[in-house]
Enzyme design. Sequence first.
Site, PDB file in Angstrom:
ATOM      1  N   ASN A   1      41.423  86.672  -0.535  1.00  0.00           N
ATOM      2  CA  ASN A   1      42.461  87.653  -0.281  1.00  0.00           C
ATOM      3  C   ASN A   1      43.824  87.004  -0.487  1.00  0.00           C
ATOM      4  O   ASN A   1      44.586  86.833   0.459  1.00  0.00           O
ATOM      5  CB  ASN A   1      42.329  88.181   1.147  1.00  0.00           C
ATOM      6  N   PRO A   2      44.135  86.642  -1.739  1.00  0.00           N
ATOM      7  CA  PRO A   2      45.321  85.824  -1.966  1.00  0.00           C
ATOM      8  C   PRO A   2      46.632  86.583  -1.803  1.00  0.00           C
ATOM      9  O   PRO A   2      46.675  87.806  -1.922  1.00  0.00           O
ATOM     10  CB  PRO A   2      45.154  85.381  -3.427  1.00  0.00           C
TER      11      PRO A   2
ATOM     12  N   ARG B   1      41.266  93.692   0.569  1.00  0.00           N
ATOM     13  CA  ARG B   1      41.832  92.442   0.091  1.00  0.00           C
ATOM     14  C   ARG B   1      42.561  92.706  -1.237  1.00  0.00           C
ATOM     15  O   ARG B   1      42.323  93.710  -1.893  1.00  0.00           O
ATOM     16  CB  ARG B   1      40.738  91.395  -0.113  1.00  0.00           C
ATOM     17  N   THR B   2      43.454  91.796  -1.564  1.00  0.00           N
ATOM     18  CA  THR B   2      44.265  91.967  -2.766  1.00  0.00           C
ATOM     19  C   THR B   2      43.388  91.855  -4.008  1.00  0.00           C
ATOM     20  O   THR B   2      42.689  90.870  -4.185  1.00  0.00           O
ATOM     21  CB  THR B   2      45.343  90.877  -2.825  1.00  0.00           C
ATOM     22  N   LEU B   3      43.418  92.876  -4.833  1.00  0.00           N
ATOM     23  CA  LEU B   3      42.636  92.848  -6.070  1.00  0.00           C
ATOM     24  C   LEU B   3      43.534  92.589  -7.277  1.00  0.00           C
ATOM     25  O   LEU B   3      43.189  91.833  -8.163  1.00  0.00           O
ATOM     26  CB  LEU B   3      41.902  94.180  -6.248  1.00  0.00           C
TER      27      LEU B   3
END
Lengths: 263, 244
Positions: free
Chosen positions: B125-126, B21-23
Site C-alpha cells: 500500500n505505497p 490500498r493504492t493501486l
Amino acid sequence: MFRNQYDTDVTTWSPAGRLFQVEYAMEAVKQGSAAIGLRSKTHVVLASVNKANSELSSHQKKIFKVDDHIGVAIAGLTADGRVLSRYLRSECINYSFTYESPLPVGRLVVQLADKAQVCTQRSWKRPYGVGLLVAGLDESGAHLYYNCPSGNYFEYQAFAIGSRSQAAKTYLERKFKTFMSSSREDLIKDALFAIKETLQGEKLTSSICTIAVLGVGEPFHIMDQKSIQELIESSEVKEDEPVADQGTAMQEDQSPEAAPMDI
Amino acid sequence: MNSIDSTPAKQGLASIEGSERTLYPYVTGTSVIGIKYKDGILIAADMGGSYGSTLRYKSVERIKPIGKHSLLGASGEISDFQEILKYLDELIVYDNMWDDGNSLGPKEVHNYLTRVMYNRRNKFNPLWNSLVLGGVKKGQKYLGMVSMIGVHFEDNHIATGFGNHLARPILREEWHENISFEDGVKLLEKCMRVLLYRDRSAINKLQIAKITESGVFVSQPYALKTFWGYSAFENPTKGAEGSW
C-alpha cells in the site's frame, strides 16, 4: 525512618504528603556499593566500586554501555539496573534505526524518568530500587544525569551514589569547579581519588574499581584493568605531595580558627 | 508515536468491500530537481497537478519547509504528499515539544521518511511519491531522495521522474562544488526549461526554494522564457503528410 501505617502501599500518601515506599526505594540505592560520575566539557567518566558477595564469587557488573554515546553506572538492586539498562539500549537502538542518528541523552533520561514515575503510581507495581548515573554525549556537549527511583532526574557536574558516597561527594564538592575545563586524564584521576574516598582506608587496586570513559571522538568504553592499575600506581607516587599540601593547608586553616577557641 | 496504518482488519489485499490500498495515482506532480550549492540547497519544481493527461491544477505547491532545517519536494500522487506532510508535521511538533535545544535535522527526516515509505511498500500500500529532502544543519549540507518503494540515497544533485533522464545529465556536466546562488538558479532554470519543452506534464509556472543555515525561502511562482521559433518546428508534417 521508622515503620508506620502509611508505608505499606506505594499508592498511599502519608498525612505529611510523603510516599514512604518511594523513599524506601531510595534507601535501597544507598545500600548498594558506590558509583560516581564526573564530566568536563568534552568527556564524562563513570567509576564504580566492585563489591563481591564473597571471595569465591565474581563481582556484580555495575557499569553498562547503552550506546556509543551513552553509558550508565548503577547503585542499588542490580537486577533492576540490568532491566533498565536493557530498556535504555532498546530505546537507543530503535531511535538509531529510524533516524540514523544518536538519541539525545536529555530525551533518554526523561523517558527513563517517566518510566520510573509509572511505578510510583500503580498499586500493583513497586518502584525500581536502583539509582542510575547516566553519562552521555550529544550536540550540546557532555552530560551527566542522575535518575532516582522517585522518577526525578537531575543534571550534575559530578555526583556520587551508593554506600559511603558522602565521602566522595565531599571530595567532588571541593574540586568540581575545575572539572569543566579538565583534561581527560585529570578527570580520570579525580574519579580514582573520589573512589578512594569511599573505600575509607581499604587499598585502591584495579580489581576493586571499574572505570568507564566517554568523550568527543571516543565512544563509551570500560577501561581495562592494566591501564587502571598503571594510573593508580602513578598517582600513588605523587600521593606524598598532595598529602603534604593538605597538611600545610590544614595548619593554615587551624590558625585563624584557633583564635576564637582561645577565648 | 503511532500514525501510519489503518486498522489491520481493513489492510492487505482486496476484501469483499473493495480494495483499500493504492493501486494507481490520480493527481500527480511531475519532476523535482535539487542541487547543493555554496550556502545550502536549492530545489525547483513546477506547480502542476495533472489528472491523467489533463493539466488540471496549476497552483500546487510541491515544495514545503519541514522544521527549521529541511525542505521537502515531492513528485507523484499529490494526496499522498499531503499525507506525508501531515505525518511530518506531527513529527516536528513532537520534536519541538521536548523544548530541549535538540532538533531533527535533514538526515533524521530523510531516514524517517525512508522507514515510512519502505513500510508502506511492504504492506503493498505505497505512498505513490518520489521525495527530495534537502537541508542544512550546523553547516553540514544534506540532499537525499526516497522513492515509493523505499529506495533511498544521498547525492550532490537529485531529480525525480523525467528529471532523472533530462536534468541529471545537464547537472552532471555543469554542477560543481560551491556553485554560487545565481549560477545555481541559472542551472536549475536550464533544467526546468528542458523539462518544460519535453515533459508533457510540465507547466510553465515554477517555484525555486532555497534553504541555508539561516532559514528557508520559497520564491513566488514565475514563468520561464521559452522559444518556439525553431525552424524544425515550422511545417512539422513536411516530410510525412498526415502525421502530426
